[in-house]
Design a protein around this motif. Structure first.
Motif, PDB file in Angstrom:
ATOM      1  N   GLY A 187      -8.138   7.716   7.485  1.00 54.72           N
ATOM      2  CA  GLY A 187      -9.572   7.418   7.428  1.00 54.72           C
ATOM      3  C   GLY A 187     -10.422   8.634   7.767  1.00 54.72           C
ATOM      4  O   GLY A 187     -11.418   8.929   7.101  1.00 54.72           O
ATOM      5  N   ILE A 188     -10.027   9.356   8.800  1.00 59.56           N
ATOM      6  CA  ILE A 188     -10.770  10.556   9.204  1.00 59.56           C
ATOM      7  C   ILE A 188     -10.703  11.628   8.126  1.00 59.56           C
ATOM      8  O   ILE A 188     -11.697  12.296   7.834  1.00 59.56           O
ATOM      9  CB  ILE A 188     -10.206  11.100  10.539  1.00 59.56           C
ATOM     10  N   TYR A 233       0.870  -1.166   0.000  1.00 55.71           N
ATOM     11  CA  TYR A 233       0.000   0.000   0.000  1.00 55.71           C
ATOM     12  C   TYR A 233       0.907   1.215   0.000  1.00 55.71           C
ATOM     13  O   TYR A 233       1.579   1.479   0.988  1.00 55.71           O
ATOM     14  CB  TYR A 233      -0.945  -0.036   1.202  1.00 55.71           C
ATOM     15  N   LYS A 247     -15.606  13.857   2.585  1.00 57.70           N
ATOM     16  CA  LYS A 247     -16.928  13.434   2.102  1.00 57.70           C
ATOM     17  C   LYS A 247     -18.066  14.171   2.806  1.00 57.70           C
ATOM     18  O   LYS A 247     -19.189  14.193   2.316  1.00 57.70           O
ATOM     19  CB  LYS A 247     -17.100  11.925   2.306  1.00 57.70           C
ATOM     20  N   LYS A 267     -10.552  11.233   4.974  1.00 68.09           N
ATOM     21  CA  LYS A 267     -11.517  10.857   3.936  1.00 68.09           C
ATOM     22  C   LYS A 267     -12.944  11.179   4.380  1.00 68.09           C
ATOM     23  O   LYS A 267     -13.751  11.680   3.594  1.00 68.09           O
ATOM     24  CB  LYS A 267     -11.373   9.368   3.596  1.00 68.09           C
ATOM     25  N   ASN A 318      -0.899  -6.576  -0.649  1.00 67.54           N
ATOM     26  CA  ASN A 318       0.129  -7.128   0.233  1.00 67.54           C
ATOM     27  C   ASN A 318       0.439  -8.589  -0.048  1.00 67.54           C
ATOM     28  O   ASN A 318       0.807  -9.338   0.862  1.00 67.54           O
ATOM     29  CB  ASN A 318      -0.288  -6.962   1.698  1.00 67.54           C
ATOM     30  N   TYR A 336      -1.751   3.794   6.886  1.00 72.66           N
ATOM     31  CA  TYR A 336      -3.097   3.350   6.533  1.00 72.66           C
ATOM     32  C   TYR A 336      -3.788   3.016   7.838  1.00 72.66           C
ATOM     33  O   TYR A 336      -3.443   2.050   8.498  1.00 72.66           O
ATOM     34  CB  TYR A 336      -3.037   2.160   5.576  1.00 72.66           C
ATOM     35  N   GLY A 337      -4.727   3.846   8.224  1.00 75.64           N
ATOM     36  CA  GLY A 337      -5.393   3.680   9.502  1.00 75.64           C
ATOM     37  C   GLY A 337      -6.297   4.871   9.720  1.00 75.64           C
ATOM     38  O   GLY A 337      -6.635   5.581   8.773  1.00 75.64           O
ATOM     39  N   PHE A 338      -6.675   5.132  10.967  1.00 71.92           N
ATOM     40  CA  PHE A 338      -7.754   6.089  11.169  1.00 71.92           C
ATOM     41  C   PHE A 338      -7.364   7.544  10.974  1.00 71.92           C
ATOM     42  O   PHE A 338      -8.239   8.381  10.779  1.00 71.92           O
ATOM     43  CB  PHE A 338      -8.487   5.852  12.484  1.00 71.92           C
ATOM     44  N   ASP A 374     -20.581   4.094  -1.670  1.00 68.10           N
ATOM     45  CA  ASP A 374     -19.179   4.474  -1.613  1.00 68.10           C
ATOM     46  C   ASP A 374     -18.629   3.930  -0.293  1.00 68.10           C
ATOM     47  O   ASP A 374     -19.272   4.050   0.745  1.00 68.10           O
ATOM     48  CB  ASP A 374     -19.101   6.004  -1.646  1.00 68.10           C
ATOM     49  N   LYS A 379     -15.269  -5.717   0.876  1.00 67.50           N
ATOM     50  CA  LYS A 379     -15.654  -4.683  -0.089  1.00 67.50           C
ATOM     51  C   LYS A 379     -16.340  -5.306  -1.304  1.00 67.50           C
ATOM     52  O   LYS A 379     -17.340  -4.781  -1.803  1.00 67.50           O
ATOM     53  CB  LYS A 379     -14.423  -3.875  -0.517  1.00 67.50           C
ATOM     54  N   ILE A 394     -15.705   3.898   2.609  1.00 67.04           N
ATOM     55  CA  ILE A 394     -14.552   4.561   3.222  1.00 67.04           C
ATOM     56  C   ILE A 394     -13.912   3.587   4.202  1.00 67.04           C
ATOM     57  O   ILE A 394     -14.530   3.209   5.196  1.00 67.04           O
ATOM     58  CB  ILE A 394     -14.970   5.841   3.982  1.00 67.04           C
ATOM     59  N   GLU A 395     -12.692   3.151   3.899  1.00 60.82           N
ATOM     60  CA  GLU A 395     -11.975   2.316   4.860  1.00 60.82           C
ATOM     61  C   GLU A 395     -11.410   3.242   5.929  1.00 60.82           C
ATOM     62  O   GLU A 395     -10.439   3.945   5.699  1.00 60.82           O
ATOM     63  CB  GLU A 395     -10.870   1.541   4.155  1.00 60.82           C
ATOM     64  N   ILE A 396     -12.031   3.246   7.086  1.00 58.56           N
ATOM     65  CA  ILE A 396     -11.586   4.139   8.159  1.00 58.56           C
ATOM     66  C   ILE A 396     -10.297   3.594   8.768  1.00 58.56           C
ATOM     67  O   ILE A 396      -9.307   4.303   8.895  1.00 58.56           O
ATOM     68  CB  ILE A 396     -12.679   4.268   9.245  1.00 58.56           C
ATOM     69  N   ASP A 397     -10.288   2.336   9.139  1.00 57.03           N
ATOM     70  CA  ASP A 397      -9.091   1.736   9.734  1.00 57.03           C
ATOM     71  C   ASP A 397      -9.236   0.219   9.744  1.00 57.03           C
ATOM     72  O   ASP A 397     -10.116  -0.314  10.409  1.00 57.03           O
ATOM     73  CB  ASP A 397      -8.901   2.250  11.172  1.00 57.03           C
ATOM     74  N   ILE A 440     -11.680  -1.481  -6.551  1.00 60.48           N
ATOM     75  CA  ILE A 440     -11.617  -2.188  -5.275  1.00 60.48           C
ATOM     76  C   ILE A 440     -10.212  -2.754  -5.123  1.00 60.48           C
ATOM     77  O   ILE A 440      -9.797  -3.614  -5.897  1.00 60.48           O
ATOM     78  CB  ILE A 440     -12.639  -3.350  -5.216  1.00 60.48           C
ATOM     79  N   TYR A 500      -4.821  -4.515   5.972  1.00 63.20           N
ATOM     80  CA  TYR A 500      -5.074  -4.136   4.584  1.00 63.20           C
ATOM     81  C   TYR A 500      -4.635  -5.309   3.733  1.00 63.20           C
ATOM     82  O   TYR A 500      -3.452  -5.594   3.634  1.00 63.20           O
ATOM     83  CB  TYR A 500      -4.335  -2.842   4.240  1.00 63.20           C
TER      84      TYR A 500
END
Lengths: 273, 273, 273
Positions: free
Chosen positions: B17-18, A12, B24, B20, A38, B12-14, C31, C20, C33-36, A33, C12
């Motif tokens: 995430g926040i 990623y 939106k 994003k 990984n 990659y995490g919150f 839509d 998804k 959103i992957e938050i974490d 998607i 991930y």
């Protein structure tokens, strides 16, 4: 909306980020998607397992881009395989073979790199300014191809039809039985150290509650054929059906791959007692 | 659909995430491409390299949010730079300088934090209930700003125009030549340990097949100017053009950054023989 | 467009990738959103903290899927909680309790697995061909449920109403004060080793500049109540309000969780001097 799925060993980060950007340059209204970026680096067999177990969860008519590509820069082919429900795009190293075979192959195409490049440069201003590389076909070959498929452009312009004898076959499900000895390979190790083997669990015809001996690296270890981790004590090994139907070895509250000291592609045998 | 690209060191995490979620909340119908959230923590030079090499693969008219922000909480500026094809939003620490310079800067704005906050609270109920922070401008300043740009709202309400003399300039391509000695910096190290240097490969005017001596940390190491890893033996060093045109050092089947013991920002020299 | 947010400990990779895919099989135009997806494995308390601090940044009327599920395969319930602004779907282990409580619970439903399965198989051809598992409810229960909610299908067909007394309550904010001793728990450790505690900073009623003694693992360590890392010297500990309002311990230019040798769920006390 048309879906494009991505499987790669790019991690990623900006390698997969760029592929998404290139796709959106060509196919504006598709949805991407990221299935898994990984995949263990260069492990075609692990990528094949991930594709085989995941493609069926993607919406029908999705296009699936799979790139695990240790042969990039050599003369390995780049291919498109249309199956009953999906379109697969990938280097021709066996990565998509099991998935495409199961879904039913309809048409197979080899991507002609020079013609693809010419097609892109003629039609998309974007490609006039960006250099073609010998090392990043994810960006320069595969991402553009899935986007052109999403647009339903005429792929005859940059492909030629080939047939199933022309592509690399990599068997994911691959085991042999001699008497009560079953020989398999390790095809994936998950983040908990659980070891996925090269067979559907049911095809091995083991009985729940049966004791087996695992032979690997010259060592022998006892294991139980079970259903849940809790069927064995802490630190003991269990062979069970994972959530994708494959045979998998785990150590209750431990790391089976470390205990057995195994890695992708390695042989492993069971003695069914 | 309008695209927003994201580059950050938030992982990659919150945290990402926040961002994003905030985007939106304001811009409902945009599409977000996470280009790379794994920029090495606090490394503005690495972020600059990633932005410079990736922005060109994003669709034209995309808005690109870049946050690597060791100076958050100090009085460093927050800026918007409109270029010929993109809009960049970032802390003013040089992160976007090379990318914006190459694409051609048209207008530069400083984001006025108090005015932005007032604008958001007046117009979006969402911001009435959520506290502003001194430590997470990705969430509180940059994500709202890119979303307002995507909506084509009137940014004059919360910015003032500044000019190129007011922003931080960070050169990514930066080398000097004294006789046959070339001095550069390390700007990025990828997951394989390959070491990216502060110059386009072609600008160094090296010859393929040439032997060079790499000087770093008081040590000297031989390397070959080549095209492919296979041009050198296992464990040997090669200097080549990476897929983005930059000079890069790799060790065939090894980890060059560990062998050379180098990190971001460090100096490195070549003796061209 | 309707938004679905995802929080999980699946990492991930293809576990979250499959969720998804399943969602898009049912709800084509939503839509995601992957938050974490990097919640620490099996840590319900950390997942609860991440959900509680992030849900408020998601657009109103979003559906939020949260899966940290050490009890999968046991008879723990699967639930839907509709609140004033969101719909939460999760295993019933307390994960969503604090978030749902704060936003205001309206209706609570238990998902009936057999009925859900029958509903899906009757209505969606996709589910006829894919086996139901006892170990991956993210794919088989939670992802389908959020997609059905997004479609506004009639959930009465596969749920029954329950009430707040029927669900697990997990308090995130949980501290006690005896004289000048405050007892809390560790609820999250971020990638820098900063230690998040089970209270809003303001609720602890500490004074900036105050010296405290941290007691953990039988050891005592001095710390300062401050605002910024720079309020203490390198290697010293600081207690401050993090960007989500929680009390957090950091070590200036160090790793507080290693220095204190603490992990999720562990007790920690302060002596306010």
């Amino acid at each position: 909306m048309k879906e494009i799925g991505i499987i790669s060993d790019f991690g990623y980060g900006f390698y997969s980020g760029i592929m998404k950007g290139v796709i959106k340059n060509i196919a504006k209204d598709i949805d991407i998607i990221e299935i898994d970026n990984n995949v263990p680096s260069f492990s075609v067999i692990s990528g094949s397992y991930i594709l085989y177990t995941t493609y069926r969860y993607m919406p029908k008519n999705s296009i699936i881009l799979s790139v695990v590509d240790p042969g990039v820069g050599t003369n390995r082919k780049a291919i498109i395989v249309k199956t009953r429900n999906y379109e697969f795009v990938s280097p021709d190293n066996g990565l998509i073979y099991e998935a495409a075979l199961e879904d039913g192959m309809l048409d197979i195409y080899q991507i002609l790199l020079f013609e693809l490049r010419k097609y892109l440069e003629t039609k998309y201003e974007f490609f006039k300014n960006n250099k073609f590389s010998y090392t990043f076909h994810g960006r320069d070959v595969f991402a553009p191809t899935v986007a052109l498929l999403a647009n339903e452009e005429n792929i005859e312009r940059f492909t030629k039809r080939i047939n199933i004898n022309d592509i690399v076959k990599l068997r994911l499900r691959d085991f042999s039985r001699v008497g009560n000895l079953i020989k398999l390979n390790v095809i994936y190790i998950d983040k908990f150290g659980n070891v996925v083997l090269s067979s559907k669990f049911n095809d091995l015809k083991l009985r729940y509650g049966e004791n087996i001996i695992i032979k690997v690296n010259g060592l022998e270890r006892n294991a139980l054929v079970g259903k849940r981790f809790a069927d064995v004590k802490k630190g003991e090994l269990i062979l069970y059906e994972n959530s994708f139907g494959f045979a998998e070895i785990a150590e209750n509250q431990g790391n089976a791959s470390k205990t057995l000291n195994v890695n992708f592609g390695q042989n492993i045998s069971f003695l069914s007692l």
